[in-house]
Design a protein around this motif. Sequence first.
Motif, PDB file in Angstrom:
ATOM      1  N   HIS A  12     -12.476 -10.801 -10.699  1.00 23.97           N
ATOM      2  CA  HIS A  12     -11.875 -10.475  -9.408  1.00 23.97           C
ATOM      3  C   HIS A  12     -11.183 -11.701  -8.794  1.00 23.97           C
ATOM      4  CE1 HIS A  12     -12.528  -8.859  -5.052  1.00 23.97           C
ATOM      5  NE2 HIS A  12     -11.303  -8.691  -5.457  1.00 23.97           N
ATOM      6  N   HIS A  20      -7.010 -12.493  -7.883  1.00 30.52           N
ATOM      7  CA  HIS A  20      -6.556 -13.150  -6.643  1.00 30.52           C
ATOM      8  C   HIS A  20      -5.859 -14.486  -6.912  1.00 30.52           C
ATOM      9  CE1 HIS A  20      -8.374 -10.885  -3.183  1.00 30.52           C
ATOM     10  NE2 HIS A  20      -8.898 -10.253  -4.208  1.00 30.52           N
ATOM     11  N   HIS A  77      -6.394  -5.567 -10.095  1.00 32.00           N
ATOM     12  CA  HIS A  77      -7.113  -5.870  -8.860  1.00 32.00           C
ATOM     13  C   HIS A  77      -7.733  -4.619  -8.257  1.00 32.00           C
ATOM     14  CE1 HIS A  77      -7.627  -6.268  -4.518  1.00 32.00           C
ATOM     15  NE2 HIS A  77      -8.316  -7.317  -4.925  1.00 32.00           N
ATOM     16  N   ASN A  85     -11.741  -4.270  -7.549  1.00 31.36           N
ATOM     17  CA  ASN A  85     -12.010  -4.285  -6.112  1.00 31.36           C
ATOM     18  C   ASN A  85     -12.654  -2.978  -5.642  1.00 31.36           C
ATOM     19  OD1 ASN A  85     -11.303  -6.237  -3.838  1.00 31.36           O
ATOM     20  ND2 ASN A  85     -10.748  -4.254  -2.962  1.00 31.36           N
ATOM     21  N   ILE A  98      -6.895  -7.624  -0.355  1.00 30.31           N
ATOM     22  CA  ILE A  98      -8.254  -7.539   0.197  1.00 30.31           C
ATOM     23  C   ILE A  98      -9.231  -8.079  -0.830  1.00 30.31           C
ATOM     24  CG2 ILE A  98      -8.597  -5.164  -0.594  1.00 30.31           C
ATOM     25  CD1 ILE A  98     -10.211  -6.860   2.483  1.00 30.31           C
TER      26      ILE A  98
HETATM   27 FE   LIG Z   1      -9.875  -8.310  -3.883  1.00 23.19          FE
END
Ligand SMILES: [Fe+2]
Length: 721
Positions: A400, A405, A618, A622, A721
Motif C-alpha cells: 500500500h 502511494h 491502490h 485500500n 486516501i
Molecule cells: Fe491509500
Amino acid sequence: MTEEEIEKIVDRAYAETKIRYPYQGGFFSPRLKHINHMEVGRSKIIQSWYNILLEWIYEKWNAFGVRYHTWLKRVFPRRNVLFTGHIDSSLVGQLLFAEPAKDNIPIHNMHLEFWGRTKFYQWRKFGECSSDENGKFRLEFSLIPTQAWIIKSTLHFEIYQTTDILCEKGRMVHKQSLFKTIPIKKSDLIGMEYNLRIIRLFLWQYRPDSTIPRVYIKPDGTDAPEEYPEGRVRAMTEQMIPIELTKVKHLLQIEEDPLSLSIAQIQRDYPKNLTVAIEEKLPGYTRGDDWFGIREMNGMNMSTFQPDATTPGEYWVRYFGACNYEVNDEYAFPTAEIRFRMKPNGLPTPIEIHLTGPLNRFNKDPFQKLVVTSSEGEKWLQAKRVARVTSALCAELDQHLAGTHLNTEQYSIAAHRNIRKNPVITLLMPHVKSVSLIDNTADKLLIQGYIPSATALTAKSTEKRAADLLGFQDWKGWKPMKVLSDAHLYAKAEELYWQVVTEWVDLFFSQHETEIKKEWLEIYRMSEDLVAHSVPLFTETVNWDELSPEELDFTKRRIEYLAAEYRMDLNLPRKKVKGTQKAISPITESTVFREDSDDWQNLKDMCRYVITTATFLHTWVNEHQYEDIGEVLYSCLGLRFGEKETGIMAPESDISIAPDATRSTQMMWFSNLLSRTEYGFILKNEQKDMHPEFMELLNAKKKEFAALKVNVEEIESRTNI
Ligand SMILES: [Fe+2]
C-alpha cells in the motif's frame, strides 16, 4: 455445508458490511476541519455550538470572498485581446527552480502573460509567451499602449502553471492558474528591453531531507503545490465524523479507566466488518484454512504465489518481517513463509508455516525458526494468526504505502515539474494529482503516528523499509500477475484492467502522436528527474561481503521474492547516476524523439504502469483494508510479545498479546478511514477530469469485472486516501 452455501453466506456478509453513512448532519453536528487535521489521537473536530457558529461565519466570509472575486472577474473580464502596435520592447529573464540553487535548473514552457489595468480597473493584455528550454523568455510587446495615460502605474508580469485537466464539451483542457505575479513600474519601461533577470520559483520542489523522492510541503501545509478538491474534504467529513466520535469516546474512557474498555466492546462500537459478519453465521470459518487461502489469494494482500522448486502444485507466499530494520521491544514482526497446496477448485490451502525471528521477549535470535504444519491443531491456528498479522503489516507498508502511494508520488512530481505542452500531461495528471497531499498526511498519521506505536517498526525503520522497497519498483518490464487458476480473481481482474489501460493508452498515443513527439524535450526532462531522484536498485544497497551465511540466504530469498512480487526484472541494464544504479529505468535518453529507439513504447509502458498503479492497484489494497484488518483479534498490524514464554504463539483469548485498547480503537479508526472515505472514482467522474474514451473502455468491461467480483464503479481515479 456445501461450497455454494458457504459462498452465499460470504456474499451476504459482503453486502451487509458495505456500509456507507447517509450524511445526517444538521447545522450543529460536529464537523472535521480538514484532512490535514486528522490525528491518530484526537482529530481536530469542531463540536461546541459557538465554534460551529464561528466556523460557519468564517466559511460564509470565505464564500463571500470567492463570490466577490467571481463577480470582479465578470465585471472586469480579462479579454484575450492584445493591446499592441509596433513591437518595440520586450521583457526578458530566466525561470529557474529555486532549489538546488547551485544547479540552476531551468523551468521550460511556463506560460507567461503581461497585463495592465486602466484607471477604471479594466484589464489590458500587452503580450504573452512561454519560457524556452533554458527557462529564458522574451515577452515582446508594444511600448506605447503600456504608457497610455489611462493605464495605472503598476503593470503585471504573470507566471502561470497548469493545475488541472478538465473535460469541457468532450475535450480535455488545461486549467491554468496564476502561480506568481511580478509587479513592474510603468515608468521603468523606458528602453527596448526590461530585464527581470533570474526568477527562482518554488515549484514542485523535491524534499532535500528525504532519500525517497517526495515533494516539499511546509510543516504547516501552506504553499503546498496542489490542493484537495472540496468534494474530497466533504467525503472525508461525512464518513469519518461518526467514526471519529467513537474513537474519541474510547480514548476518553481509556484515560479515565483503562480496564473498563474491552476489545469486544471496541469491536461492537464500530460498524461490523466482513470477518465479524461471517463469524456470526459460520463460527470458526474465518479462522479456517479455506478462508486463509482465499484471503491470501484474493484479499487485501493479493499475495504473490511462488511455485515450490520441487513439488508441482505447491506454492510459497513469503512475508518478510523485521529483517534488519530497527524494532522496538514491545511488538513481534517475524517473517512468515507459507506453503500452500492448490486445491482442485483452484484455491490455495495452507499446509505449512515457517516463522523466522523472535516470537517472545526472551529469545532475540533473528534466525530462530518455528515450523508448524496444518495437522497441529491449536498451534496451527496460532501460526496462521501470526502469519496473517505479518502479512497485514507487509501489505500496509510494502504494497500500500511503498507500492502505490510513494511509488506514484515520484511520477507525479516528475510529471508536474516537466510536462506542460506535451499531451501526456492530459493523460497522466488526472491520475497522479493529490497523491503528494495524502502522502504528506500519511507521514504524520501512519509513519510518525500509528506504525511506531502499534507495530514493531519505528518511524525511522518504516522510512528505510519504504526506500528499500522502492528499490524494487520500475515501470520497465512490468507485467500483470500470472493467473494461477480460475479462482485467482485478483490476478484475472488485474490482467483485465491492464488490457483496458493498454487499449486506452494506445488510443491516446495514436490520437496525439505528432504533438507527443514534437514536445519530446519534456519527456526527456521528466525521465531525467525520475531517474536522478529514484532510490538505488535494492541489490546495490546490500553489503554482500558483510553478510553471515544465514543473512545471505535470507537476503537472497527476500530479493527473489520481492522482485517477483513487484514484477521487476533485476537483470535489466539500469542507469547509473553518480556511481549508483537507480531502480527506475529511463524512458528516453534523447532530447528529441528518435524513431530508431524503443522510446515510444517506453513512454507508453510508463504511462500504463503509472495509471494502473495509481488507480487499480491502490484501490484494491485500500478498499479491502476493512475486510482484512477490521477485526482486531482476527488480524492487526502488530502482536505484542507479552510476558509469557509462549509469546505470540498463543490463542486469541490471550489479550496480553493483542493490541491494547488504545491501539485497538485506533486500528479500527484507521481501517475505516482508509476503506470508507474514498472519493474520485473513474466512472463517477466527480471532478469532470476523466477522459470520456477511458470511461467508455472501462464501462464496456463492466460485466467481465463483475464476474470477478469487481465493481468498476468503485475503481478510484487516483491515490488520494
Ligand atoms: Fe491509500
